[in-house]
Design a protein around this motif. Structure first.
Motif, PDB file in Angstrom:
ATOM      1  N   GLU A  63      -4.132 -13.524 -33.014  1.00 33.16           N
ATOM      2  CA  GLU A  63      -4.065 -14.263 -34.321  1.00 33.16           C
ATOM      3  C   GLU A  63      -5.297 -15.371 -34.410  1.00 33.16           C
ATOM      4  O   GLU A  63      -5.981 -15.416 -35.562  1.00 33.16           O
ATOM      5  N   LEU A  64      -5.792 -15.873 -33.149  1.00 36.67           N
ATOM      6  CA  LEU A  64      -6.725 -16.826 -33.184  1.00 36.67           C
ATOM      7  C   LEU A  64      -8.177 -15.844 -33.434  1.00 36.67           C
ATOM      8  O   LEU A  64      -8.894 -16.534 -34.348  1.00 36.67           O
ATOM      9  N   ARG A  86      -8.306 -13.049 -35.056  1.00 32.85           N
ATOM     10  CA  ARG A  86      -8.045 -12.830 -36.468  1.00 32.85           C
ATOM     11  C   ARG A  86      -8.643 -13.920 -37.374  1.00 32.85           C
ATOM     12  O   ARG A  86      -9.319 -13.609 -38.381  1.00 32.85           O
ATOM     13  N   GLU A  87      -8.166 -15.193 -37.212  1.00 32.72           N
ATOM     14  CA  GLU A  87      -8.783 -16.297 -37.991  1.00 32.72           C
ATOM     15  C   GLU A  87     -10.223 -16.656 -37.750  1.00 32.72           C
ATOM     16  O   GLU A  87     -10.765 -16.810 -38.903  1.00 32.72           O
ATOM     17  N   MET A  88     -10.950 -16.405 -36.680  1.00 32.09           N
ATOM     18  CA  MET A  88     -12.050 -16.357 -36.656  1.00 32.09           C
ATOM     19  C   MET A  88     -13.006 -15.154 -37.315  1.00 32.09           C
ATOM     20  O   MET A  88     -14.076 -15.641 -38.075  1.00 32.09           O
ATOM     21  N   ILE A 132     -11.967 -13.882 -40.344  1.00 34.35           N
ATOM     22  CA  ILE A 132     -11.831 -14.463 -41.733  1.00 34.35           C
ATOM     23  C   ILE A 132     -12.787 -15.619 -41.658  1.00 34.35           C
ATOM     24  O   ILE A 132     -13.662 -15.602 -42.788  1.00 34.35           O
ATOM     25  N   ARG A 133     -12.754 -16.595 -40.906  1.00 36.12           N
ATOM     26  CA  ARG A 133     -13.542 -17.720 -41.042  1.00 36.12           C
ATOM     27  C   ARG A 133     -15.361 -17.444 -40.926  1.00 36.12           C
ATOM     28  O   ARG A 133     -15.991 -18.110 -41.679  1.00 36.12           O
ATOM     29  N   SER A 151      -1.216  -7.972 -38.106  1.00 33.41           N
ATOM     30  CA  SER A 151      -2.351  -8.937 -38.381  1.00 33.41           C
ATOM     31  C   SER A 151      -3.368  -8.208 -38.999  1.00 33.41           C
ATOM     32  O   SER A 151      -4.056  -8.454 -40.197  1.00 33.41           O
ATOM     33  N   LEU A 179      -4.963  -8.546 -43.045  1.00 29.52           N
ATOM     34  CA  LEU A 179      -6.662  -8.730 -43.202  1.00 29.52           C
ATOM     35  C   LEU A 179      -6.852  -7.652 -44.224  1.00 29.52           C
ATOM     36  O   LEU A 179      -7.686  -7.980 -45.052  1.00 29.52           O
ATOM     37  N   LYS A 233      -5.644  -8.468 -47.648  1.00 30.27           N
ATOM     38  CA  LYS A 233      -6.673  -9.633 -48.226  1.00 30.27           C
ATOM     39  C   LYS A 233      -7.855  -9.016 -48.870  1.00 30.27           C
ATOM     40  O   LYS A 233      -8.281  -9.430 -49.752  1.00 30.27           O
TER      41      LYS A 233
END
Length: 280
Positions: free
Chosen positions: A163-164, A166-168, A170-171, A205, A209, A212
């Protein structure tokens, strides 16, 4: 008469040669040998990984290409990952992928090796610390179609179940890069089908993504909506209306509502009574 072990040992010694022709020729032969599972163990046992990495660092362009393709075969399913890492291979490969002048014939297999290595948690963390996420997002913006897909596959692999990371992704702008890849203005419809694949078969996850990306792509143009309809998005989005996640259901519903504004998508949609039943 020389046996296989002796032949491989000779080839490994030739990889150390300062003569470009000898080094390139032996790298090509090792590449062929690495394609046979029974000879992989022999090659690794003969110490082939260290000189292959040296060729990656200092060899000719053709030598580097053969070395990278060799290492891609030797690291399938994360095999020999620690050996590659111990000899500085991860750093050498990241350097190749970050180079502005490197050709796809070299960067492509280098991406493939790194993708093979992300299955080892410690190596994956090292790649992240070395800036691989942003590096591969930049590669995904390349004009070269092969590099685009290899970069996306790497990002999918490194974000799998994490998850971390994955968020990176996206960010750091990963969604914008993916939208550009699958937008018909920038690429071919095959890319849109790749996105459908991630929605259908990706780990949760990755599926989210990809959804989105599809949701944002729906808002870019009518041509994008048409391409998504042609690629078979709607049946998969309908299935996601039953997802446990409220966010997933909401994005799938909004993406569908945008797609059915296009006449030919709407005709496709109403042809299947189950679609209407699901919405009701």
């Amino acid at each position: 008469m020389l046996d296989v072990d002796d032949v491989v040992s000779v080839l490994v010694s030739f990889l150390h040669s300062l003569e470009t022709d000898i080094q390139e020729g032996s790298a090509k032969v090792v590449l062929v040998i690495a394609g046979f599972d029974s000879y992989k163990v022999v090659s690794v046992g003969a110490g082939v990984i260290a000189p292959l990495i040296r060729v990656l660092e200092c060899g000719s362009e053709l030598g580097k290409q053969s070395a990278a393709r060799c290492l891609m075969k030797l690291t399938q399913n994360s095999e020999n990952a620690w050996s590659v890492s111990a000899h500085g291979g991860v750093t050498a490969l990241l350097k190749i992928c970050s180079g502005v002048d490197c050709k796809v014939e070299l960067v492509g297999p280098a991406c493939g090796v790194l993708r093979n290595l992300v299955g080892v948690e410690e190596i994956k963390r090292f790649m992240v610390e070395e800036g691989s996420i942003l590096m591969f997002i930049r590669l995904a913006r390349s004009k070269d179609e092969a590099l685009q897909m290899m970069s996306i596959e790497f990002l999918e692999s490194i974000a799998f179940g994490d998850e971390l990371i994955r968020e990176m992704v996206i960010r750091e702008g990963g969604i914008r890069a993916l939208v550009r890849v699958v937008d018909p203005k920038w690429s071919h419809s095959s890319k849109t089908r790749e996105l459908v694949y991630f929605i259908c078969n990706g780990e949760v996850s990755i599926q989210e993504l990809a959804l989105k990306v599809a949701f944002r792509l729906c808002g870019t143009s009518e041509e994008a909506k048409k391409a998504m309809g042609d690629a078979g998005f709607m049946p998969e989005l309908v299935k996601l209306l039953n997802a446990k996640s409220f966010e997933v259901r909401e994005m799938a519903g909004e993406a569908l509502s945008g797609m059915v504004l296009v006449s030919r998508n709407r005709k496709r949609f109403v042809q299947d009574d189950r679609n209407i039943g699901m919405l009701l």
